[in-house]
Enzyme design. Structure first.
Site, short mmCIF file in Angstrom:
data_model
loop_
_atom_site.label_atom_id
_atom_site.label_comp_id
_atom_site.label_asym_id
_atom_site.label_seq_id
_atom_site.Cartn_x
_atom_site.Cartn_y
_atom_site.Cartn_z
N LYS A 1 4.88 -22.86 22.06
CA LYS A 1 4.31 -21.54 22.39
C LYS A 1 2.80 -21.54 22.16
CE LYS A 1 8.57 -19.08 21.26
NZ LYS A 1 9.35 -18.38 20.23
N GLN B 1 8.94 -16.08 14.31
CA GLN B 1 9.97 -16.97 14.85
C GLN B 1 11.29 -16.73 14.10
OE1 GLN B 1 9.64 -19.11 17.52
NE2 GLN B 1 11.82 -19.48 17.30
N ASP C 1 7.54 -9.66 21.17
CA ASP C 1 8.95 -10.01 21.38
C ASP C 1 9.77 -8.79 21.81
OD1 ASP C 1 9.57 -12.66 21.29
OD2 ASP C 1 9.85 -12.75 19.11
#
Ligand code: NDP
Length: 297
Positions: A52, A96, A119
């Site tokens: 990422k 994460q 997210d």
């Protein structure tokens, strides 16, 4: 024979659009920034974060990696989130998952400023999506929607079935399809007559985590299939293969279009994280989203 939907090419197209938009922002002095927080040493999570960060920088955006030890307390993690919430260089924050067992993931995700929650998992953002007024949308369902729009254009009036109701994929996918004026059914592990539900669907999005759950004989001829599942299967030769939630070889004979695994939805997920970061930066500067990205929201 179904058209194979090429997620790698679609993701590359999206990244090119993002890169051009980011370059255009550099002259007014705006540089979108994404902070990534990793707790612990899980190699798969570390590899995702690395990938990422690399793609963020390739698009001309800034990546800030925060790698914390497994022993990090919830308080320490929440303090870091608060610090990132207040950092003007950071437009998006990603924690994460999964987090270690001693940390309450919901408490951590809820502490991220909703406008930096790239997210799309903060309760404000999930509520806005459910309410038909989306702000930031979770990356995987957003990627599925981009693929569907590329393939079909207007989705209005289509019969859609989503298999799975997780907060990460199935649930937001159903809300997104509803916002696109589909007639949406959401199936889960207690649904009855799954095969029959599938046979009625013009659009089928499968996110169950069950290898080859959906068989070719379940599919309406000409339907568009988005296979989100990623399952590792051990072959007789001792090799590991990735398979989706759809029996691809059967489905490809019946469907109108289908995503492969790998190379379908997977590449779109990170591309949509970059898109969410760009859109968050624009919003925080009071600027509107580019025309090409508007349909995704
Ligand atoms: P979860 O395990 O959180 O959710 C699975 C969902 O599928 C649940 O709602 C469950 O129902 C439902 N389900 C399970 N078995 C059946 C069945 N036999 N029939 C009908 N429904 C069933 O998984 P995720 O949503 O996180 O992920 C789903 C899949 O997508 C996984 O394979 C994952 O690896 C993959 N994935 C891929 C990504 C990508 O980038 N391509 C990103 C994220 C996930 P119930 O609620 O009743 O338990």
């Amino acid at each position: 024979m179904a058209h194979i939907i090429d997620g790698k090419t679609a993701a590359q197209t999206l990244r090119t659009q993002i890169t051009q938009q980011v370059a255009a922002l550099h002259s007014p002095g705006i540089s979108p920034g994404l902070a990534m927080v990793l707790v612990g040493e899980d190699p798969a999570s570390a590899s995702y974060v690395h990938s990422k960060a690399r793609q963020t920088e390739e698009c001309g955006m800034q990546a800030f990696e925060h790698k914390l030890p497994q022993s990090t307390t919830q308080q320490q993690l929440l303090r870091l989130i608060e610090q990132l919430n207040g950092d003007a260089r950071v437009h998006g924050i990603l924690v994460q998952l999964p987090l270690p067992d001693h940390i309450d993931a919901v408490a951590v995700l809820s502490r991220i400023a909703p406008d930096k929650d790239v997210d799309g998992l903060h309760p404000v953002n999930t509520a806005r999506l459910a309410d038909g007024n989306p702000n930031i949308v979770p990356c995987t369902p957003l990627g599925c929607l981009v693929l569907l729009r590329n393939e079909l254009g207007d989705l209005s009036g289509k019969q859609a079935l989503v298999i799975g109701r997780s907060h990460l994929v199935g649930r937001p996918m159903s809300h997104l399809l509803l916002s696109q004026h589909c007639t949406v059914t959401t199936a889960h592990s207690r649904s009855q007559n799954l095969a029959e539900l599938c046979r009625q669907a013009d659009i089928l999005v499968v996110a169950a985590g069950q290898p080859e759950l959906v068989r070719g004989s379940w599919i309406k001829p000409g339907a568009t299939l988005i296979d989100v599942g990623i399952n590792r299967q051990h072959g007789e030769d001792g090799k590991t293969a990735l398979v989706g939630d759809v029996a691809f070889r059967e489905a490809v004979e019946v469907a109108g279009a289908i995503t492969p695994v790998p190379g379908g939805v997977g590449p779109m997920t990170i591309a949509c994280l970059l898109l969410n970061t760009l859109l968050a930066a624009l919003r925080q500067q009071g600027m509107s989203a580019p025309e090409w990205a508007v349909l995704a929201h």
